[in-house]
Write a protein that holds these residues in place. Sequence first.
Motif, PDB file in Angstrom:
ATOM      1  N   ALA A  21       0.836  -1.206   0.000  1.00 26.31           N
ATOM      2  CA  ALA A  21       0.000   0.000   0.000  1.00 26.31           C
ATOM      3  C   ALA A  21       0.873   1.258   0.000  1.00 26.31           C
ATOM      4  N   ASP A  22       0.490   2.248  -0.798  1.00 30.58           N
ATOM      5  CA  ASP A  22       1.200   3.528  -0.802  1.00 30.58           C
ATOM      6  C   ASP A  22       0.793   4.353   0.410  1.00 30.58           C
ATOM      7  N   GLU A  23      -0.384   4.052   0.940  1.00 32.78           N
ATOM      8  CA  GLU A  23      -0.921   4.833   2.051  1.00 32.78           C
ATOM      9  C   GLU A  23      -1.928   3.962   2.801  1.00 32.78           C
ATOM     10  N   THR A  24      -2.044   4.179   4.097  1.00 31.96           N
ATOM     11  CA  THR A  24      -3.135   3.515   4.832  1.00 31.96           C
ATOM     12  C   THR A  24      -4.041   4.611   5.403  1.00 31.96           C
ATOM     13  N   ILE A  25      -5.335   4.306   5.447  1.00 35.72           N
ATOM     14  CA  ILE A  25      -6.308   5.315   5.881  1.00 35.72           C
ATOM     15  C   ILE A  25      -7.316   4.654   6.807  1.00 35.72           C
ATOM     16  N   SER A  26      -7.805   5.383   7.791  1.00 34.88           N
ATOM     17  CA  SER A  26      -8.763   4.787   8.738  1.00 34.88           C
ATOM     18  C   SER A  26     -10.060   4.435   8.009  1.00 34.88           C
ATOM     19  N   GLU A  27     -10.737   3.405   8.518  1.00 34.67           N
ATOM     20  CA  GLU A  27     -11.966   2.994   7.814  1.00 34.67           C
ATOM     21  C   GLU A  27     -13.084   4.018   7.966  1.00 34.67           C
ATOM     22  N   ILE A  28     -12.979   4.868   8.992  1.00 29.62           N
ATOM     23  CA  ILE A  28     -14.012   5.905   9.162  1.00 29.62           C
ATOM     24  C   ILE A  28     -13.926   6.886   7.977  1.00 29.62           C
ATOM     25  N   THR A  29     -12.707   7.335   7.693  1.00 30.11           N
ATOM     26  CA  THR A  29     -12.510   8.282   6.584  1.00 30.11           C
ATOM     27  C   THR A  29     -12.896   7.631   5.254  1.00 30.11           C
ATOM     28  N   ALA A  30     -12.410   6.415   5.024  1.00 24.53           N
ATOM     29  CA  ALA A  30     -12.684   5.736   3.750  1.00 24.53           C
ATOM     30  C   ALA A  30     -14.186   5.469   3.592  1.00 24.53           C
ATOM     31  N   ASN A  31     -14.829   5.084   4.691  1.00 21.52           N
ATOM     32  CA  ASN A  31     -16.277   4.808   4.635  1.00 21.52           C
ATOM     33  C   ASN A  31     -17.041   6.087   4.274  1.00 21.52           C
ATOM     34  N   ALA A  32     -16.651   7.199   4.885  1.00 25.28           N
ATOM     35  CA  ALA A  32     -17.337   8.471   4.620  1.00 25.28           C
ATOM     36  C   ALA A  32     -17.186   8.864   3.150  1.00 25.28           C
ATOM     37  N   VAL A  33     -15.980   8.746   2.621  1.00 24.94           N
ATOM     38  CA  VAL A  33     -15.743   9.132   1.221  1.00 24.94           C
ATOM     39  C   VAL A  33     -16.533   8.202   0.280  1.00 24.94           C
ATOM     40  N   GLY A  34     -16.498   6.912   0.572  1.00 25.27           N
ATOM     41  CA  GLY A  34     -17.221   5.944  -0.266  1.00 25.27           C
ATOM     42  C   GLY A  34     -18.722   6.158  -0.215  1.00 25.27           C
ATOM     43  N   ALA A  35     -19.232   6.479   0.975  1.00 20.70           N
ATOM     44  CA  ALA A  35     -20.682   6.671   1.137  1.00 20.70           C
ATOM     45  C   ALA A  35     -21.153   7.884   0.344  1.00 20.70           C
ATOM     46  N   ARG A  36     -20.370   8.948   0.381  1.00 19.23           N
ATOM     47  CA  ARG A  36     -20.772  10.149  -0.365  1.00 19.23           C
ATOM     48  C   ARG A  36     -20.864   9.852  -1.851  1.00 19.23           C
ATOM     49  N   LYS A  37     -19.914   9.034  -2.345  1.00 16.44           N
ATOM     50  CA  LYS A  37     -19.908   8.724  -3.780  1.00 16.44           C
ATOM     51  C   LYS A  37     -21.018   7.720  -4.122  1.00 16.44           C
ATOM     52  N   ALA A  38     -21.047   6.598  -3.401  1.00 15.99           N
ATOM     53  CA  ALA A  38     -22.028   5.549  -3.735  1.00 15.99           C
ATOM     54  C   ALA A  38     -23.446   6.000  -3.426  1.00 15.99           C
ATOM     55  N   GLY A  39     -23.577   6.988  -2.527  1.00 15.30           N
ATOM     56  CA  GLY A  39     -24.916   7.429  -2.130  1.00 15.30           C
ATOM     57  C   GLY A  39     -25.369   8.695  -2.839  1.00 15.30           C
ATOM     58  N   GLU A  40     -24.620   9.138  -3.834  1.00 17.81           N
ATOM     59  CA  GLU A  40     -24.942  10.392  -4.537  1.00 17.81           C
ATOM     60  C   GLU A  40     -26.407  10.467  -4.955  1.00 17.81           C
ATOM     61  N   LYS A  41     -26.901   9.320  -5.459  1.00 17.85           N
ATOM     62  CA  LYS A  41     -28.266   9.326  -6.005  1.00 17.85           C
ATOM     63  C   LYS A  41     -29.343   9.539  -4.928  1.00 17.85           C
ATOM     64  N   PHE A  42     -28.952   9.377  -3.654  1.00 13.66           N
ATOM     65  CA  PHE A  42     -29.939   9.540  -2.576  1.00 13.66           C
ATOM     66  C   PHE A  42     -29.983  10.970  -2.027  1.00 13.66           C
ATOM     67  N   GLY A  43     -29.036  11.809  -2.448  1.00 13.93           N
ATOM     68  CA  GLY A  43     -28.952  13.172  -1.904  1.00 13.93           C
ATOM     69  C   GLY A  43     -27.666  13.316  -1.107  1.00 13.93           C
ATOM     70  N   THR A  44     -27.642  14.307  -0.223  1.00 14.79           N
ATOM     71  CA  THR A  44     -26.425  14.560   0.562  1.00 14.79           C
ATOM     72  C   THR A  44     -26.408  13.649   1.783  1.00 14.79           C
ATOM     73  N   ILE A  45     -25.440  12.759   1.835  1.00  9.96           N
ATOM     74  CA  ILE A  45     -25.357  11.819   2.960  1.00  9.96           C
ATOM     75  C   ILE A  45     -24.719  12.520   4.158  1.00  9.96           C
ATOM     76  N   ARG A  46     -25.424  12.553   5.277  1.00  9.20           N
ATOM     77  CA  ARG A  46     -24.870  13.179   6.489  1.00  9.20           C
ATOM     78  C   ARG A  46     -24.760  12.171   7.647  1.00  9.20           C
ATOM     79  N   THR A  47     -25.373  11.006   7.461  1.00  8.49           N
ATOM     80  CA  THR A  47     -25.289   9.976   8.506  1.00  8.49           C
ATOM     81  C   THR A  47     -25.017   8.626   7.846  1.00  8.49           C
ATOM     82  N   VAL A  48     -23.981   7.944   8.346  1.00 11.16           N
ATOM     83  CA  VAL A  48     -23.650   6.619   7.811  1.00 11.16           C
ATOM     84  C   VAL A  48     -23.734   5.602   8.943  1.00 11.16           C
ATOM     85  N   ILE A  49     -24.445   4.519   8.671  1.00 11.20           N
ATOM     86  CA  ILE A  49     -24.451   3.381   9.600  1.00 11.20           C
ATOM     87  C   ILE A  49     -23.663   2.277   8.917  1.00 11.20           C
ATOM     88  N   ASN A  50     -22.669   1.759   9.619  1.00 11.78           N
ATOM     89  CA  ASN A  50     -21.910   0.631   9.061  1.00 11.78           C
ATOM     90  C   ASN A  50     -21.938  -0.514  10.056  1.00 11.78           C
TER      91      ASN A  50
END
Length: 266
Positions: free
Chosen positions: A75-104
């Motif tokens: 890996a060139d970089e390691t990142i916490s799963e909280i940060t990665a989850n937030a970034v992924g949720a914003r992208k994958a959830g685009e069609k639902f509107g602005t994601i402000r709460t993530v349950i994982n």
Amino acid sequence: MHYFAGIDIGSTAIKIVLVDENESIVGQRVSGSGSMFYKYAKESLEQLTKDIGISLDDIAYIVSTGYGRKLFKEADETISEITANAVGARKAGEKFGTIRTVINIGGQDSKAIGLDEEGNVVNFAMNDRCAAGTGKFLDVAAAKLEIDVDELGDYHFRAGGTPLPINSTCAVFAESEIIGLLGNEHSKEDIVAGIHFSIAKRIIRLTKKVGLNDVIYFDGGPALNAGLVAAIEDELGRELAIPDYPQITTALGAALLAKEGYSFLT
Ligand code: ADP
């Protein structure tokens, strides 16, 4: 064309997402973590590149995340799963509107993440005690009921009446509680629904700590369980935003961060 890899080495499953320069997903893979996180993650990445017909050298930047992230030497970089989850949720959830709460809900912990309008993490709450209300809890319950985890949803919708109360908060104690319920001739369907509602109540309590804002996005492997989704929606009184592939959100976030990391290098 350059590709960017996000590798989420979870306690239960390894998820890999490859994106291209346009941030489109070109490949994804989910496999078991087993006992050799590094070996299995490396093999899974090799298999994925083979499947989509690219070479490992075509991957310009790798970001690893998740429980076993530090073990992935390439890996060139390691990142916490909280940060990665937030970034992924914003992208994958685009069609639902602005994601402000993530349950994982993951294999061995569950979390709620609060985001601001721009997608920055503002707070989070986590429960990793005793695998309470996690994928492991569901795996243990399914094994005791002699059904597969991907059948839990069907069992849930066949349950009748008021869901059985399940009081154990610990995966280990849940097993003996289930044995007791089976001994009292409760149906597997009613037990499954009881488990889903008990997890739903617990995850909502956790999520209230970060705030139930706007669209509520739900991801992680257990989000594939339609019975659990229905129980959380019933308890919440509103629909959840669930992406097409809920288990890979965090890996997607890592892949997008890999693309960003590479752009700083060039
Ligand atoms: P981690 O990142 O901690 O490894 P995951 O988010 O990959 O966890 O979730 C793993 C859990 O997802 C498993 O323990 C299992 O309970 C659940 N799961 C995986 N696939 C399915 C499915 N098809 N249906 C229902 N549940 C599933």
